[in-house]
Design a protein around this motif. Sequence first.
Motif, PDB file in Angstrom:
ATOM      1  N   VAL A 140      41.246  57.935  40.628  1.00 52.41           N
ATOM      2  CA  VAL A 140      40.806  56.727  39.919  1.00 52.41           C
ATOM      3  C   VAL A 140      39.350  56.860  39.508  1.00 52.41           C
ATOM      4  CG1 VAL A 140      40.376  54.247  40.135  1.00 52.41           C
ATOM      5  CG2 VAL A 140      42.474  55.236  41.097  1.00 52.41           C
ATOM      6  N   ILE A 141      38.508  57.323  40.423  1.00 55.10           N
ATOM      7  CA  ILE A 141      37.075  57.494  40.134  1.00 55.10           C
ATOM      8  C   ILE A 141      36.869  58.475  38.987  1.00 55.10           C
ATOM      9  CG2 ILE A 141      34.897  58.374  41.071  1.00 55.10           C
ATOM     10  CD1 ILE A 141      35.987  57.367  43.862  1.00 55.10           C
ATOM     11  N   LYS A 142      37.609  59.569  38.991  1.00 51.49           N
ATOM     12  CA  LYS A 142      37.491  60.559  37.907  1.00 51.49           C
ATOM     13  C   LYS A 142      37.793  59.917  36.556  1.00 51.49           C
ATOM     14  CE  LYS A 142      38.728  64.738  40.525  1.00 51.49           C
ATOM     15  NZ  LYS A 142      39.722  65.834  40.660  1.00 51.49           N
ATOM     16  N   GLN A 143      38.877  59.139  36.498  1.00 54.23           N
ATOM     17  CA  GLN A 143      39.261  58.529  35.227  1.00 54.23           C
ATOM     18  C   GLN A 143      38.236  57.484  34.781  1.00 54.23           C
ATOM     19  OE1 GLN A 143      41.370  59.676  33.323  1.00 54.23           O
ATOM     20  NE2 GLN A 143      43.313  60.268  34.275  1.00 54.23           N
ATOM     21  N   LEU A 144      37.685  56.741  35.716  1.00 55.60           N
ATOM     22  CA  LEU A 144      36.657  55.764  35.359  1.00 55.60           C
ATOM     23  C   LEU A 144      35.391  56.458  34.871  1.00 55.60           C
ATOM     24  CD1 LEU A 144      37.081  53.245  38.331  1.00 55.60           C
ATOM     25  CD2 LEU A 144      37.826  52.918  35.964  1.00 55.60           C
ATOM     26  N   LEU A 145      35.011  57.543  35.518  1.00 59.60           N
ATOM     27  CA  LEU A 145      33.858  58.319  35.062  1.00 59.60           C
ATOM     28  C   LEU A 145      34.082  58.875  33.660  1.00 59.60           C
ATOM     29  CD1 LEU A 145      32.942  60.266  38.328  1.00 59.60           C
ATOM     30  CD2 LEU A 145      31.418  58.713  37.087  1.00 59.60           C
ATOM     31  N   ALA A 146      35.325  59.242  33.366  1.00 68.44           N
ATOM     32  CA  ALA A 146      35.650  59.772  32.039  1.00 68.44           C
ATOM     33  C   ALA A 146      35.646  58.684  30.979  1.00 68.44           C
ATOM     34  CB  ALA A 146      37.016  60.456  32.074  1.00 68.44           C
TER      35      ALA A 146
ATOM     36  N   TYR B  56      26.389  52.475  43.847  1.00 69.13           N
ATOM     37  CA  TYR B  56      26.903  51.688  42.727  1.00 69.13           C
ATOM     38  C   TYR B  56      27.412  50.355  43.260  1.00 69.13           C
ATOM     39  CZ  TYR B  56      26.929  56.001  39.929  1.00 69.13           C
ATOM     40  OH  TYR B  56      26.581  57.152  39.272  1.00 69.13           O
ATOM     41  N   ASN B  57      27.040  49.286  42.585  1.00 67.32           N
ATOM     42  CA  ASN B  57      27.509  47.956  42.985  1.00 67.32           C
ATOM     43  C   ASN B  57      28.653  47.447  42.123  1.00 67.32           C
ATOM     44  OD1 ASN B  57      25.646  47.499  45.150  1.00 67.32           O
ATOM     45  ND2 ASN B  57      24.050  47.196  43.604  1.00 67.32           N
ATOM     46  N   SER B  58      28.816  48.056  40.951  1.00 73.25           N
ATOM     47  CA  SER B  58      29.899  47.630  40.061  1.00 73.25           C
ATOM     48  C   SER B  58      30.440  48.840  39.309  1.00 73.25           C
ATOM     49  CB  SER B  58      29.409  46.585  39.058  1.00 73.25           C
ATOM     50  OG  SER B  58      28.541  47.181  38.098  1.00 73.25           O
ATOM     51  N   ILE B  59      31.655  48.700  38.803  1.00 68.57           N
ATOM     52  CA  ILE B  59      32.298  49.787  38.052  1.00 68.57           C
ATOM     53  C   ILE B  59      31.556  50.062  36.753  1.00 68.57           C
ATOM     54  CG2 ILE B  59      34.393  50.397  36.782  1.00 68.57           C
ATOM     55  CD1 ILE B  59      35.985  49.042  39.011  1.00 68.57           C
ATOM     56  N   ASP B  60      31.039  49.016  36.145  1.00 70.23           N
ATOM     57  CA  ASP B  60      30.335  49.193  34.866  1.00 70.23           C
ATOM     58  C   ASP B  60      29.127  50.109  34.988  1.00 70.23           C
ATOM     59  OD1 ASP B  60      32.070  47.644  33.410  1.00 70.23           O
ATOM     60  OD2 ASP B  60      30.923  45.790  33.671  1.00 70.23           O
ATOM     61  N   GLU B  61      28.593  50.250  36.193  1.00 68.34           N
ATOM     62  CA  GLU B  61      27.411  51.090  36.393  1.00 68.34           C
ATOM     63  C   GLU B  61      27.717  52.576  36.242  1.00 68.34           C
ATOM     64  OE1 GLU B  61      25.517  50.175  40.080  1.00 68.34           O
ATOM     65  OE2 GLU B  61      25.360  48.038  39.645  1.00 68.34           O
ATOM     66  N   PHE B  62      28.986  52.962  36.423  1.00 69.60           N
ATOM     67  CA  PHE B  62      29.303  54.391  36.297  1.00 69.60           C
ATOM     68  C   PHE B  62      30.447  54.686  35.328  1.00 69.60           C
ATOM     69  CE2 PHE B  62      32.004  52.936  39.804  1.00 69.60           C
ATOM     70  CZ  PHE B  62      33.226  53.554  39.552  1.00 69.60           C
ATOM     71  N   ARG B  63      31.113  53.661  34.833  1.00 67.69           N
ATOM     72  CA  ARG B  63      32.216  53.915  33.898  1.00 67.69           C
ATOM     73  C   ARG B  63      31.717  54.665  32.663  1.00 67.69           C
ATOM     74  NH1 ARG B  63      34.084  49.111  33.075  1.00 67.69           N
ATOM     75  NH2 ARG B  63      36.085  49.212  34.179  1.00 67.69           N
ATOM     76  N   GLY B  64      32.403  55.742  32.308  1.00 72.41           N
ATOM     77  CA  GLY B  64      32.062  56.504  31.119  1.00 72.41           C
ATOM     78  C   GLY B  64      30.878  57.435  31.271  1.00 72.41           C
ATOM     79  N   LYS B  65      30.342  57.523  32.485  1.00 73.21           N
ATOM     80  CA  LYS B  65      29.163  58.359  32.707  1.00 73.21           C
ATOM     81  C   LYS B  65      29.457  59.830  32.416  1.00 73.21           C
ATOM     82  CE  LYS B  65      25.438  58.843  36.109  1.00 73.21           C
ATOM     83  NZ  LYS B  65      24.989  58.479  37.482  1.00 73.21           N
ATOM     84  N   MET B  66      30.740  60.216  32.514  1.00 76.84           N
ATOM     85  CA  MET B  66      31.133  61.596  32.240  1.00 76.84           C
ATOM     86  C   MET B  66      32.038  61.694  31.023  1.00 76.84           C
ATOM     87  SD  MET B  66      29.601  63.302  34.618  1.00 76.84           S
ATOM     88  CE  MET B  66      30.423  64.891  34.597  1.00 76.84           C
ATOM     89  N   SER B  67      31.904  60.771  30.094  1.00 72.46           N
ATOM     90  CA  SER B  67      32.722  60.795  28.882  1.00 72.46           C
ATOM     91  C   SER B  67      32.185  61.814  27.889  1.00 72.46           C
ATOM     92  CB  SER B  67      32.749  59.415  28.221  1.00 72.46           C
ATOM     93  OG  SER B  67      31.489  59.129  27.633  1.00 72.46           O
TER      94      SER B  67
END
Length: 325
Positions: free
Chosen positions: A250-256, A291-302
């Motif tokens: 899940v974390i990998k996909q959110l980072l992507a 990280y306190n929220s998903i938005d803080e790291f979502r797409g960081k590795m896109s």
Amino acid sequence: MISLKTKYLGLELKNPIIVSSSGLTNSVEKIKKLEENGAGAVVLKSLFEEQIVHEAQKLSETSDYPEADDYVNFYVRNSSVNDYLKLIEGTKKEVAIPVIASINCVSSEEWIEFASKIQDAGADALEINVFYLPKDFDSKADVYESTYFELATKIKEIITIPVAFKLGNNFTNLLRVVNQLYIRKVDGVVLFNRFYAPDIDIKNNKIVSAEVFSSYADIRQSLRWVGIVSGKIDKIDIAASTGIHSGEAVIKQLLAGATVTQICSVLYKNGSGYIKQILNDIEQWMKTNNYNSIDEFRGKMSYKKIADPTVYERAQFMKYFSNYQ
């Protein structure tokens, strides 16, 4: 305070875990259990156009009166549709999480009217599960693609609830397909659909079904394209699907760049209680990485965010395995 809250298709979710369309979501009782174990949303088991047509044909074959065929088709179709609408209504009364309906269709005409009934029944959103096997060598790719676009246009004209398209990974130009759906105001895409695949039983010389469940390694089918699509078309929501078997996945996909993730096979193997383990793993990782929220790291590795986006484009093994004999 760590929060897993997110939005998908404009809907408020308590976390990014959606249980995908399957036998796990075909009854109110099962869905209540999924909610109790932490699911952020559910996609109801699809109503299959092909199955309805098949059942109607089987009943017609038992009749000696050809004029009865129209009645049989009407009865089977409406009976299936009404049962599905009751599932939507019953689920919405019993759970607080978003309920996404699902249509599995093979034509762009049959299900337009049904979409409005889904909305009236109270579904929070609609997922369109559609696939055309390109088996005609005289047809060009755009002939198949145009059916998706035609369906998207018609659906968005008659309903106001959010719409997502669940896509396969075999388009010649997936980015163009997603962009054309976005232009037609489709709210999200699911990457990717998991299809029935044939296998051969060599002992009995017959065609059987290949493995139904996904494996952890199957995440490679969607991770590349989640990263690319999210980096190129950042205004459409993406639900990552297939091969998501752990909090790490899940974390990998959110980072992507995924907006949410859909899970299924892992719950068949481990039970609905495993959702809690996945959520705990995500929270622990977020805590470790501040990280306190998903938005803080979502797409960081896109594709758009990393220094060398060509890593998403590489398709050959030469660089990595040239030294292996």
